[in-house]
Write an enzyme that holds these catalytic residues in place. Structure first.
Site, short mmCIF file in Angstrom:
data_model
loop_
_atom_site.label_atom_id
_atom_site.label_comp_id
_atom_site.label_asym_id
_atom_site.label_seq_id
_atom_site.Cartn_x
_atom_site.Cartn_y
_atom_site.Cartn_z
N GLU A 123 -7.45 9.44 10.46
CA GLU A 123 -8.27 10.23 9.56
C GLU A 123 -9.30 9.37 8.84
O GLU A 123 -9.06 8.21 8.52
CB GLU A 123 -7.37 10.92 8.53
CG GLU A 123 -6.59 12.04 9.17
CD GLU A 123 -5.70 12.79 8.21
OE1 GLU A 123 -5.47 13.98 8.43
OE2 GLU A 123 -5.23 12.19 7.23
N CYS A 147 4.61 -0.51 1.35
CA CYS A 147 4.46 -0.30 -0.09
C CYS A 147 5.20 0.98 -0.45
O CYS A 147 5.03 2.01 0.21
CB CYS A 147 2.98 -0.21 -0.46
SG CYS A 147 2.10 -1.72 0.03
N CYS A 381 -5.93 9.15 -1.66
CA CYS A 381 -5.30 7.88 -1.31
C CYS A 381 -3.83 8.07 -0.98
O CYS A 381 -3.12 8.75 -1.70
CB CYS A 381 -5.33 6.90 -2.48
SG CYS A 381 -6.92 6.53 -3.08
N1 SAH Z 1 -3.83 -1.08 3.03
C1 SAH Z 1 -4.91 -1.33 2.16
C2 SAH Z 1 -5.96 -0.24 2.09
C3 SAH Z 1 -5.53 1.21 2.16
S1 SAH Z 1 -4.80 2.01 0.81
C4 SAH Z 1 -4.38 -1.59 0.76
O1 SAH Z 1 -3.21 -1.41 0.52
O2 SAH Z 1 -5.18 -2.03 -0.07
C5 SAH Z 1 -6.05 2.37 -0.41
C6 SAH Z 1 -5.48 2.38 -1.85
O3 SAH Z 1 -4.67 3.54 -2.08
C7 SAH Z 1 -4.59 1.18 -2.08
O4 SAH Z 1 -4.85 0.61 -3.35
C8 SAH Z 1 -3.22 1.80 -2.06
O5 SAH Z 1 -2.29 1.00 -2.74
C9 SAH Z 1 -3.47 3.13 -2.73
N2 SAH Z 1 -2.42 4.13 -2.47
C10 SAH Z 1 -1.55 4.19 -1.45
N3 SAH Z 1 -0.72 5.26 -1.60
C11 SAH Z 1 -1.09 5.89 -2.73
C12 SAH Z 1 -0.64 7.07 -3.40
N4 SAH Z 1 0.36 7.80 -2.90
N5 SAH Z 1 -1.27 7.43 -4.55
C13 SAH Z 1 -2.31 6.70 -5.02
N6 SAH Z 1 -2.77 5.59 -4.43
C14 SAH Z 1 -2.18 5.18 -3.30
FE1 SF4 Z 2 0.62 -0.77 1.54
FE2 SF4 Z 2 -1.97 -0.27 2.06
FE3 SF4 Z 2 -0.13 -0.28 4.08
FE4 SF4 Z 2 -0.11 1.68 2.27
S1 SF4 Z 2 -1.72 1.25 3.74
S2 SF4 Z 2 1.70 0.54 3.05
S3 SF4 Z 2 -0.75 0.63 0.38
S4 SF4 Z 2 -0.74 -2.01 2.78
#
Ligand code: SAH
Ligand code: SF4
Length: 410
Positions: A123, A147, A381
């Protein structure tokens, strides 16, 4: 908050374009030298013409956004036919396009199998704002990291996207937004970068871009190439959970803006929220940030901080955050947690977010709350998904109900 669910799903589950023939290699995503070599190796162009031909193709592909060799009208018919026989420049299939009531758009793209694999779906989200439009691009299908608050983190990594697939998201989005010049613009015409619908890109979709470094680097160097897509590196932001060695490489080899998914200010909590912290703890991460090249007040690092109720949202946390970032040219982006079915986290209360934001503001950081966009189409996000782990219908309905009830609403 009342939430409108009147979605415009343009051709839901119905392809908007035919799938490209996967057996022909694509010219999209090749560096100039690689493209030159490919043309020569296919016997289409003599070596001494290769540079000039690449220049022509580059203009058609990246300035004009052409996805059919037949439209390259300053290239001879014979050469166009040869290119057609050997290479593809087709866009991926668009499985679904959704438009949110706030103007946010989300596309589900399907890419053909690589090798013995299956087709994959990812997406991409477009967020229009006053004076700019940001495209949120994915770098992987799923993510190897876990995460604990991220929905993508619950999905297994299916595979890295190629440079072609990363760029295809930008090219297809610009097609759909009418962001390339008209067909009748003369060949070689200068096309201004101002006034574009996609003015900024963020590598903040699915996946950890620094675990797919080579492809991301290639794609971003092409996206920022002045003779092609010509997006300024200051308008490209790469977000990472903190893969320290590749942060150094990003600064040296790509030179785009950096965003760090910080989310916690001490190692104990960050180990739980962003487990890669166990490998690259805060001290090393902050050191890499301090050394990021070219930082100034006009070129700051963005620190993303998800607001999790009773986990990281106290005034003490805000205080610790300001202390941790001292001396680094920084922006702070507070992200209200976006819930997903099965999560144990809740979004902080609005008062807690405001209290936190006020503290940050008083410490000199401006407008830090990221307004959730496109929630009615699950474009926010951490809500992006993939075909491999598509959210079951029942989960999707549960999530919509949670959002309508104001759960986690900011
Ligand atoms: N993997 C990379 C980029 C993608 S995530 C990273 O972790 O930076 C983009 C942002 O959205 C990141 O800061 C991530 O921690 C945040 N994010 C992920 N899941 C989320 C959620 N459920 N609610 C709000 N932010 C979230
Ligand atoms: Fe962590 Fe970014 Fe991967 Fe989600 S997409 S698990 S926030 S590293």
């Amino acid at each position: 908050m009342s939430l409108s669910l009147d979605l415009t799903a343009a051709g839901a589950r119905e392809a908007l374009r035919p799938a490209p023939a996967p057996e022909k290699p694509s010219l999209i995503g090749l560096a100039r030298e690689e493209m030159a070599q490919a043309l020569v190796a296919a016997g289409l162009v003599p070596e001494k013409q290769a540079r000039m031909r690449v220049q022509q193709l580059w203009h058609w592909l990246y300035v004009r956004g052409v996805s059919d060799f037949a439209h390259m009208f300053n290239i001879s018919k014979d050469l166009r036919a040869g290119l057609e026989r050997h290479f593809s420049i087709a866009r991926p299939e668009i499985v679904e396009e959704q438009i949110s009531s706030d103007g946010t758009r989300k596309w589900l793209f399907r890419f053909p199998p690589r090798g013995a694999g299956r087709p994959v779906e990812i997406e991409t989200v477009y967020i229009p704002e006053e004076g700019r439009g940001t495209l949120c691009i994915s770098s992987q299908v799923g993510c190897t990291l876990t995460c604990s608050f991220c929905h993508t983190g619950t999905q297994k990594l299916v595979r890295n996207l190629t440079a072609e697939e990363i760029l295809a998201q930008l090219l297809s989005a610009r097609d759909r937004l009418g962001d390339f010049p008209d067909r009748d613009t003369p060949a070689g015409a200068i096309v201004p970068a101002e006034g574009r619908k996609v003015s900024n890109i963020v590598m903040m979709g699915m996946g950890e871009p620094l675990y797919n470094f080579e492809a991301v680097k290639k794609a971003l160097l092409i996206a920022s190439d002045g003779d092609g897509l010509a997006l300024s590196k200051r308008r490209i932001t790469l977000s990472t959970s903190g893969v320290v060695p590749e942060i150094y490489r990003t600064g040296e080899e790509i030179g785009v803006m950096l965003a760090i998914s910080l989310h916690a200010t001490n190692d104990d909590l960050r180990d739980l929220l962003v487990p890669i912290n166990k490998k690259f703890p805060l001290k090393e991460l902050m050191e890499a940030c301090r050394k990021y090249p070219g930082l100034s007040n006009a070129r700051r690092i963005t620190f993303e901080y998800v607001m999790l109720k009773d986990v990281n949202d106290s005034l003490d946390d805000a205080r610790a955050l300001v202390k941790l970032l001292k001396g680094i040219p920084a922006k702070i982006n507070l992200i209200p947690f976006n819930p997903w079915p099965g999560t144990n986290y809740q979004c902080s209360d609005w008062e807690a977010i405001e209290r936190f934001a006020d503290f940050i503001n008083n410490a000199g950081y401006a407008s830090p709350i990221r307004t959730p966009r496109g929630r009615d189409i699950l474009a926010a996000c951490g809500q992006l998904k993939s075909e491999s782990e598509r959210m079951r219908k029942v989960d999707r309905l549960a999530l919509e109900a949670m959002m309508i009830a104001g759960h986690g609403e900011a």
